[in-house]
Each structure stands twice: as C-alpha cells, then as structure tokens.
Design an enzyme around this catalytic site. Structure first.
Site, PDB file in Angstrom:
ATOM      1  N   LYS A  75      26.762  -4.644 -54.501  1.00  0.00           N
ATOM      2  CA  LYS A  75      27.713  -3.640 -54.022  1.00  0.00           C
ATOM      3  C   LYS A  75      29.152  -4.197 -54.057  1.00  0.00           C
ATOM      4  O   LYS A  75      29.342  -5.396 -54.287  1.00  0.00           O
ATOM      5  CB  LYS A  75      27.322  -3.219 -52.605  1.00  0.00           C
ATOM      6  CG  LYS A  75      25.970  -2.491 -52.524  1.00  0.00           C
ATOM      7  CD  LYS A  75      25.742  -2.049 -51.082  1.00  0.00           C
ATOM      8  CE  LYS A  75      24.402  -1.394 -50.896  1.00  0.00           C
ATOM      9  NZ  LYS A  75      24.222  -0.956 -49.492  1.00  0.00           N
ATOM     10  N   PHE A 120      26.911   8.680 -41.681  1.00  0.00           N
ATOM     11  CA  PHE A 120      27.691   7.669 -42.407  1.00  0.00           C
ATOM     12  C   PHE A 120      27.769   7.944 -43.913  1.00  0.00           C
ATOM     13  O   PHE A 120      28.290   7.125 -44.667  1.00  0.00           O
ATOM     14  CB  PHE A 120      27.109   6.266 -42.160  1.00  0.00           C
ATOM     15  CG  PHE A 120      25.641   6.123 -42.514  1.00  0.00           C
ATOM     16  CD1 PHE A 120      25.243   5.860 -43.821  1.00  0.00           C
ATOM     17  CD2 PHE A 120      24.664   6.256 -41.531  1.00  0.00           C
ATOM     18  CE1 PHE A 120      23.904   5.741 -44.153  1.00  0.00           C
ATOM     19  CE2 PHE A 120      23.312   6.133 -41.854  1.00  0.00           C
ATOM     20  CZ  PHE A 120      22.935   5.874 -43.170  1.00  0.00           C
ATOM     21  N   THR A 136      17.833  -3.901 -43.969  1.00  0.00           N
ATOM     22  CA  THR A 136      19.092  -3.187 -44.211  1.00  0.00           C
ATOM     23  C   THR A 136      20.226  -3.712 -43.331  1.00  0.00           C
ATOM     24  O   THR A 136      21.333  -3.937 -43.803  1.00  0.00           O
ATOM     25  CB  THR A 136      18.889  -1.674 -43.929  1.00  0.00           C
ATOM     26  OG1 THR A 136      17.789  -1.221 -44.699  1.00  0.00           O
ATOM     27  CG2 THR A 136      20.120  -0.870 -44.286  1.00  0.00           C
ATOM     28  N   ARG A 183      12.932  -6.314 -52.468  1.00  0.00           N
ATOM     29  CA  ARG A 183      13.299  -5.841 -51.121  1.00  0.00           C
ATOM     30  C   ARG A 183      13.113  -6.970 -50.096  1.00  0.00           C
ATOM     31  O   ARG A 183      13.922  -7.133 -49.193  1.00  0.00           O
ATOM     32  CB  ARG A 183      12.432  -4.641 -50.718  1.00  0.00           C
ATOM     33  CG  ARG A 183      12.629  -3.409 -51.583  1.00  0.00           C
ATOM     34  CD  ARG A 183      13.823  -2.588 -51.242  1.00  0.00           C
ATOM     35  NE  ARG A 183      13.763  -2.001 -49.921  1.00  0.00           N
ATOM     36  CZ  ARG A 183      14.716  -1.205 -49.429  1.00  0.00           C
ATOM     37  NH1 ARG A 183      15.784  -0.917 -50.156  1.00  0.00           N
ATOM     38  NH2 ARG A 183      14.618  -0.706 -48.224  1.00  0.00           N
ATOM     39  N   ARG A 224      20.732 -10.733 -47.485  1.00  0.00           N
ATOM     40  CA  ARG A 224      21.561 -10.108 -46.452  1.00  0.00           C
ATOM     41  C   ARG A 224      21.746 -11.018 -45.242  1.00  0.00           C
ATOM     42  O   ARG A 224      22.826 -11.043 -44.644  1.00  0.00           O
ATOM     43  CB  ARG A 224      20.960  -8.759 -46.047  1.00  0.00           C
ATOM     44  CG  ARG A 224      21.206  -7.674 -47.122  1.00  0.00           C
ATOM     45  CD  ARG A 224      20.334  -6.473 -46.924  1.00  0.00           C
ATOM     46  NE  ARG A 224      20.717  -5.347 -47.779  1.00  0.00           N
ATOM     47  CZ  ARG A 224      19.960  -4.288 -47.986  1.00  0.00           C
ATOM     48  NH1 ARG A 224      18.763  -4.201 -47.410  1.00  0.00           N
ATOM     49  NH2 ARG A 224      20.362  -3.306 -48.757  1.00  0.00           N
ATOM     50  N   HIS A 250      21.936  -3.457 -53.098  1.00  0.00           N
ATOM     51  CA  HIS A 250      21.010  -2.320 -53.032  1.00  0.00           C
ATOM     52  C   HIS A 250      19.801  -2.637 -53.893  1.00  0.00           C
ATOM     53  O   HIS A 250      19.933  -3.242 -54.956  1.00  0.00           O
ATOM     54  CB  HIS A 250      21.665  -1.039 -53.574  1.00  0.00           C
ATOM     55  CG  HIS A 250      20.648   0.012 -53.919  1.00  0.00           C
ATOM     56  ND1 HIS A 250      20.091   0.829 -52.963  1.00  0.00           N
ATOM     57  CD2 HIS A 250      20.028   0.332 -55.082  1.00  0.00           C
ATOM     58  CE1 HIS A 250      19.182   1.614 -53.539  1.00  0.00           C
ATOM     59  NE2 HIS A 250      19.121   1.334 -54.830  1.00  0.00           N
ATOM     60  N   GLU A 263      16.424   5.872 -60.221  1.00  0.00           N
ATOM     61  CA  GLU A 263      17.690   5.130 -60.246  1.00  0.00           C
ATOM     62  C   GLU A 263      17.936   4.483 -61.617  1.00  0.00           C
ATOM     63  O   GLU A 263      19.074   4.436 -62.088  1.00  0.00           O
ATOM     64  CB  GLU A 263      17.688   4.095 -59.110  1.00  0.00           C
ATOM     65  CG  GLU A 263      17.742   4.797 -57.751  1.00  0.00           C
ATOM     66  CD  GLU A 263      17.465   3.890 -56.551  1.00  0.00           C
ATOM     67  OE1 GLU A 263      17.357   2.659 -56.729  1.00  0.00           O
ATOM     68  OE2 GLU A 263      17.365   4.425 -55.431  1.00  0.00           O
ATOM     69  N   ASN A 286      26.449  -4.640 -46.848  1.00  0.00           N
ATOM     70  CA  ASN A 286      25.271  -5.515 -46.849  1.00  0.00           C
ATOM     71  C   ASN A 286      24.922  -6.010 -48.257  1.00  0.00           C
ATOM     72  O   ASN A 286      23.772  -6.266 -48.579  1.00  0.00           O
ATOM     73  CB  ASN A 286      24.082  -4.836 -46.148  1.00  0.00           C
ATOM     74  CG  ASN A 286      23.655  -3.553 -46.826  1.00  0.00           C
ATOM     75  OD1 ASN A 286      24.206  -3.172 -47.859  1.00  0.00           O
ATOM     76  ND2 ASN A 286      22.664  -2.874 -46.267  1.00  0.00           N
ATOM     77  N   TYR A 346      22.779   8.387 -53.574  1.00  0.00           N
ATOM     78  CA  TYR A 346      22.457   8.382 -52.139  1.00  0.00           C
ATOM     79  C   TYR A 346      22.089   9.770 -51.619  1.00  0.00           C
ATOM     80  O   TYR A 346      22.211  10.029 -50.433  1.00  0.00           O
ATOM     81  CB  TYR A 346      23.642   7.820 -51.346  1.00  0.00           C
ATOM     82  CG  TYR A 346      23.752   6.308 -51.417  1.00  0.00           C
ATOM     83  CD1 TYR A 346      22.709   5.475 -50.978  1.00  0.00           C
ATOM     84  CD2 TYR A 346      24.903   5.684 -51.893  1.00  0.00           C
ATOM     85  CE1 TYR A 346      22.812   4.088 -51.028  1.00  0.00           C
ATOM     86  CE2 TYR A 346      25.008   4.302 -51.951  1.00  0.00           C
ATOM     87  CZ  TYR A 346      23.956   3.508 -51.510  1.00  0.00           C
ATOM     88  OH  TYR A 346      24.052   2.139 -51.556  1.00  0.00           O
TER      89      TYR A 346
HETATM   90  N1  LIG Z   1      24.042   3.162 -39.621  1.00  0.00           N
HETATM   91  C1  LIG Z   1      24.667   2.913 -40.774  1.00  0.00           C
HETATM   92  N2  LIG Z   1      26.021   2.819 -40.833  1.00  0.00           N
HETATM   93  C2  LIG Z   1      26.659   2.583 -41.997  1.00  0.00           C
HETATM   94  N3  LIG Z   1      26.025   2.383 -43.172  1.00  0.00           N
HETATM   95  C3  LIG Z   1      24.683   2.452 -43.154  1.00  0.00           C
HETATM   96  C4  LIG Z   1      23.930   2.721 -41.971  1.00  0.00           C
HETATM   97  N4  LIG Z   1      22.609   2.721 -42.291  1.00  0.00           N
HETATM   98  C5  LIG Z   1      22.553   2.480 -43.608  1.00  0.00           C
HETATM   99  N5  LIG Z   1      23.781   2.317 -44.125  1.00  0.00           N
HETATM  100  C6  LIG Z   1      24.131   2.015 -45.508  1.00  0.00           C
HETATM  101  O1  LIG Z   1      23.443   2.905 -46.372  1.00  0.00           O
HETATM  102  C7  LIG Z   1      22.669   2.157 -47.291  1.00  0.00           C
HETATM  103  C8  LIG Z   1      21.434   2.928 -47.611  1.00  0.00           C
HETATM  104  O2  LIG Z   1      20.662   3.084 -46.434  1.00  0.00           O
HETATM  105  P1  LIG Z   1      19.082   3.042 -46.473  1.00  0.00           P
HETATM  106  O3  LIG Z   1      18.600   3.537 -45.161  1.00  0.00           O
HETATM  107  O4  LIG Z   1      18.609   3.691 -47.730  1.00  0.00           O
HETATM  108  O5  LIG Z   1      18.830   1.464 -46.486  1.00  0.00           O
HETATM  109  P2  LIG Z   1      18.285   0.507 -47.594  1.00  0.00           P
HETATM  110  O6  LIG Z   1      17.233   1.219 -48.383  1.00  0.00           O
HETATM  111  O7  LIG Z   1      17.938  -0.817 -47.011  1.00  0.00           O
HETATM  112  O8  LIG Z   1      19.581   0.252 -48.414  1.00  0.00           O
HETATM  113  P3  LIG Z   1      19.799   0.341 -49.960  1.00  0.00           P
HETATM  114  O9  LIG Z   1      19.369   1.758 -50.328  1.00  0.00           O
HETATM  115  O10 LIG Z   1      21.272   0.093 -50.126  1.00  0.00           O
HETATM  116  O11 LIG Z   1      18.955  -0.734 -50.540  1.00  0.00           O
HETATM  117  C9  LIG Z   1      22.425   0.816 -46.613  1.00  0.00           C
HETATM  118  O12 LIG Z   1      22.205  -0.232 -47.527  1.00  0.00           O
HETATM  119  C10 LIG Z   1      23.692   0.609 -45.839  1.00  0.00           C
HETATM  120  O13 LIG Z   1      24.688  -0.013 -46.639  1.00  0.00           O
END
Ligand SMILES: Nc1ncnc2c1ncn2[C@@H]1O[C@H](COP(=O)(O)OP(=O)(O)OP(=O)(O)O)[C@@H](O)[C@H]1O
Length: 146
Positions: A9, A57, A91, A85, A102, A115, A126, A112, A49
C-alpha cells in the site's frame, strides 16, 4: 497452482518497504508471476474495496489508497492465499503476531502496509481487476527444491 493478489500500500511504498516485502515472499518459496508500480484511480479503488462500501472508513480508505503509488503483485504457490495472510498478520497491527509484516512494520489499522486476497474467489476477482488476469509464465530452476 494457487495464486493470490498482494499489494504494498502507499505507506509501504513511501517507507521503502517494497524490497523487504517482496523478499519475504521470495524467501518463503513463492513465485512472483506479475508486478507493477502504479497509481490507483478512485474507480479502481472503489471496485477493489466494494465489499466495504458501507463501512464508515470507506471514504478514508479510498483517499489513502489513491494518495500515492502502490506496488501490485501476483504470487503463486501451494496455499499461497492463506499463507500470505498469515505472513501479513492481523488487519490491526496491534493484534498481529510478532514476525508478521504488519506487526514488524505497522502501527495503525489504516496504514497497515499490505493487502492480500482473503479467499480463492477474491483472489480471482482481484487478479482480474488489477492485472486483467495476466501472469508471466516461466519456470524457476529451484522450484523442485521447494
Ligand atoms: N476500523 C478501520 N479504520 C480504518 N481503516 C480500516 C479499518 N478497518 C479496516 N481498515 C482498512 O481497510 C482495509 C480492508 O479491511 P478488511 O476488513 O478487508 O481487512 P483485511 O482483509 O485484513 O485487509 P486487506 O483487505 O487490506 O488485506 C484494511 O487493510 C485496513 O487498511
């Protein structure tokens, strides 16, 4: 062979962590089958997303991912989706196990670093979205040792 979509990212690119992250997946034994440094349009970010569009958010997330280049990749290998993962960690970096990407490099859930696709269905979606499904086909001489 299983494939996944991983992306360094904007925070990871800005902090000079592309090499470190690629290196972890190379050393693990996975095979890089496509990669590009790119800026992300709002349209692409919103599609990527889309499952999160009702989250509070969501706007912030799209602003962040479009704010600076990302490094998009496709990796191949046995169980690469779930293993990647695990290597990424939870996350929220505060909950991520020591030694994960992370945990080692991030502090906040918004920034973080990385992705990774979370299921075979999302990996396919994707890879199609970011790379039009295209991979580079080649043999690695060391593959028989992994
Ligand atoms: N509470 C939050 N506040 C701000 N950003 C968030 C929050 N929760 C998730 N995110 C952001 O949105 C992204 C996608 O959320 P998701 O729940 O899909 O988590 P993830 O699957 O671990 O992440 P990714 O899809 O990036 O691998 C997260 O990686 C994080 O950067």
């Amino acid at each position: 062979m299983e494939r996944t979509f991983l992306m360094v990212k904007p925070d990871g690119v800005q902090r000079g962590l592309i090499g470190e992250i690629v290196s972890r997946f190379e050393k693990k034994g996975f095979k890089l089958v496509n990669a590009k440094l790119m800026t992300v349009s709002r349209e692409l970010a919103e599609k990527h997303y889309e499952e999160l569009k009702d989250k509070p958010f969501f706007g912030e997330l799209v602003d962040f991912i479009t704010s600076s280049p990302v490094f998009a990749m496709i990796w191949e290998g046995d169980n690469v989706i779930s293993t990647a993962r695990t290597m990424m960690g939870k996350t929220n970096p505060a909950d991520a196990a020591p030694g994960t990407i992370r945990a080692d490099y991030a502090v906040s859930v918004g920034m973080n670093i990385i992705h990774g696709s979370d299921s075979p269905e999302n990996a396919k979606r994707e890879i199609d979205l970011w790379f039009n499904g295209e991979t580079i086909v080649y043999d690695k001489a060391i593959s028989k040792w992994i």
